[in-house]
Motif scaffolding. Sequence first.
Motif, short mmCIF file in Angstrom:
data_model
loop_
_atom_site.label_atom_id
_atom_site.label_comp_id
_atom_site.label_asym_id
_atom_site.label_seq_id
_atom_site.Cartn_x
_atom_site.Cartn_y
_atom_site.Cartn_z
N PHE A 60 0.85 -1.19 0.00
CA PHE A 60 0.00 0.00 0.00
C PHE A 60 0.89 1.23 0.00
CE2 PHE A 60 -4.01 1.98 1.04
CZ PHE A 60 -4.90 1.05 0.53
N GLY A 61 0.87 1.98 -1.11
CA GLY A 61 1.75 3.12 -1.24
C GLY A 61 1.39 4.24 -0.30
N PRO A 62 2.22 5.28 -0.21
CA PRO A 62 1.97 6.39 0.71
C PRO A 62 0.63 7.07 0.47
CG PRO A 62 4.19 6.49 -0.21
CD PRO A 62 3.50 5.42 -0.92
N HIS A 580 6.34 2.78 -8.98
CA HIS A 580 7.37 3.66 -8.40
C HIS A 580 7.14 3.88 -6.91
CE1 HIS A 580 10.32 6.88 -8.15
NE2 HIS A 580 9.40 7.66 -7.60
N LYS A 581 5.89 3.87 -6.45
CA LYS A 581 5.59 4.11 -5.03
C LYS A 581 6.02 2.95 -4.15
CE LYS A 581 1.22 4.92 -5.30
NZ LYS A 581 -0.15 5.27 -4.89
N MET A 582 6.13 1.76 -4.72
CA MET A 582 6.49 0.59 -3.94
C MET A 582 7.98 0.57 -3.61
SD MET A 582 3.56 -0.65 -3.63
CE MET A 582 1.96 -0.52 -4.43
N SER A 593 2.09 -4.37 -6.38
CA SER A 593 1.10 -3.47 -6.99
C SER A 593 -0.09 -4.20 -7.60
CB SER A 593 1.77 -2.59 -8.05
OG SER A 593 2.29 -3.40 -9.11
N VAL A 594 0.04 -5.51 -7.84
CA VAL A 594 -1.10 -6.25 -8.39
C VAL A 594 -1.92 -6.93 -7.31
CG1 VAL A 594 0.08 -6.67 -10.59
CG2 VAL A 594 0.24 -8.37 -8.77
#
Length: 628
Positions: A60-62, A580-582, A593-594
């Motif tokens: 879960f990204g920022p 990119h957030k990961m 992300s998936v």
Amino acid sequence: MSTSESQTEIQSESSQMTAPQLATSQPATDLVKKKKEKKLNRKEIPVVPLPLEVPLQNTFGPLDMEAESTNQENVEQRKPQWSNKFQGIIAVLGYSVGLGNLLRFPYVCQKNRGGAFLIPYVISTAVLAIPLFILEVALGQFSAKGPIKIWSICPLMKGLGFCILTVSCIIVLYNSVVFSWGVYYIYSSFSNVLPWTTCGNPWNTPQCVVVGDTGVNSSVYMKPTNANDTTITASIGYATFNRSAQTSSVFGHTSTEEFWQNKALGVSSGIDDLGSIQPHLVICWFIACVAVFLCVMNGIKSLGKVWLEALMQVFFSVGPAWGTIIVMASHNSFHSNLIRDSIIVGVIGELTSVFAGFVVFATFGFLAHSLQQPVADVVTSGPGIGFIVYPGAVSLLPFPQLWSVLFFTTLLMIVVDSTLAHVETAVGCMEDLLPRRFHVKHLQTIMAAVFMGAVSLVGLVFTTHGGVYVVQLVDWYVGAVACFAIAVLECVAVGWCYGAERFSADVQMMIGKRLPVIYKVVCFIIVPALLTIVLVLTLASYKPPRYGEYDYPTSAIVFGWFIALVSVVPVPVFMVTQIHKMEGSLARRIKASVMPALEWLRLRRQHGLEDKQESISAKDNFLFMIGR
């Protein structure tokens, strides 16, 4: 009395209780404890434990963590639901049975040799449209979320929500201009003689023919400005402009088509000759925008190329892959029978298309017989074909003014239903993007007013003399890439990233039974593979758009491809952003992300579903799809 003394007294009373008294009091105590435990369990929503190899920030990204903290306490809330099941089915039917059935289907069918088009069309509906329809209804009904938030099921595909938003905006423009044409025809119906049933009017040409009359109109004469020039000066109503002789010759010469081309639209020589805006169309355009807004205020309740065309047409007739079905299904009750409802809507929608085709081609045959001309020469093909054929048909009935008003009023109702659904989708997407602190009481009304205000300004281009060329350009390109891309990515995101087993369990929780093997194979294997092939073949067999015999210039074709691609650009952009957030290696970033976001996992736990594992291998997923 002191605390110690009271405790001693209670203990002495307890020691004096008989065996039967102890036996009856103990279960009562246990029952109270169980009730308290149940209350606590209702209030606390357990969090699914994440595997050690995937840190929290990788799943879960920022930005998503901020959304999660905002929505965590509201996870049990669902959108307002339909008053009853029948209302939900009728609302979705109103969306599915729209311009794609009444106007576009006859036009596409005529363009692809009539009856030969029906076989691939029916097969495409069964294999493609209905499985996709079921998929989107299931997603919306289970999550009760809009087209952007729903992609917490697979954060990598978040760009699909913005893709749906862009497509909805374009379709609202297209539908609204058809609404405005209908308004003009209703206005024109209030006359002693229907204006499209006679020649000799200022907008008619010397070649004008009334159905049943073999003569031509001699009251209007157009001639070239000089012997060597092919430009004709034409007087169209109040406007005078130049038109090439070649352009004039490609239009049909029945009185109904000349009224449509020359009076209602005031068609210019091409898209590079837009001309000025036309007052009668401007008035009708603003009436259309205001009518749509007033309805939205009340919310959701108020062979070869032939196969390619058939596969594309089902997107316009049934309406999958536009995101609107997800929005409307989000208002369903959790346990609605989504499979039954989807089949009912799909079948009725296709029967409506076929019925509309019968009406159009029967009228074509009558006109061709009356004029003693081949069917292909009776009327010019185009997205406005319904405004030529249907008015011609009603003019042959007793009391034609009455039937004309009734027909175009029905047309407006059909357009409003479809347009409202797309406006609701666009507004729902924008509402998902707004922070919760901006969710005021009348947010939907405010956003609908802003949205329709923007639509009314942008759509003024459709009211010019060359506006119909823009409409044709939008119709040609809006579904060229977007509908295929959205449908393929939806199937991949749900069937392969989220997992067919998870999705089947979600459906079972709603309707009491899992999806059959044939559905999983068709929806998650055959449909994405088939649509990918169709997309490649469509691009390989691409032909520039035409309006009758008019060829669009290169600049217009470039703009058309911009329309086709602008809606799908958000998909790769958000894919890159999400990865990119990961954190971690590229492989771990993609894997994280998936996976379903925490918000989606909590939603599943809320409905009593638990995940045995965070990721499912492609092999296990495939074996589950085929029933092994």
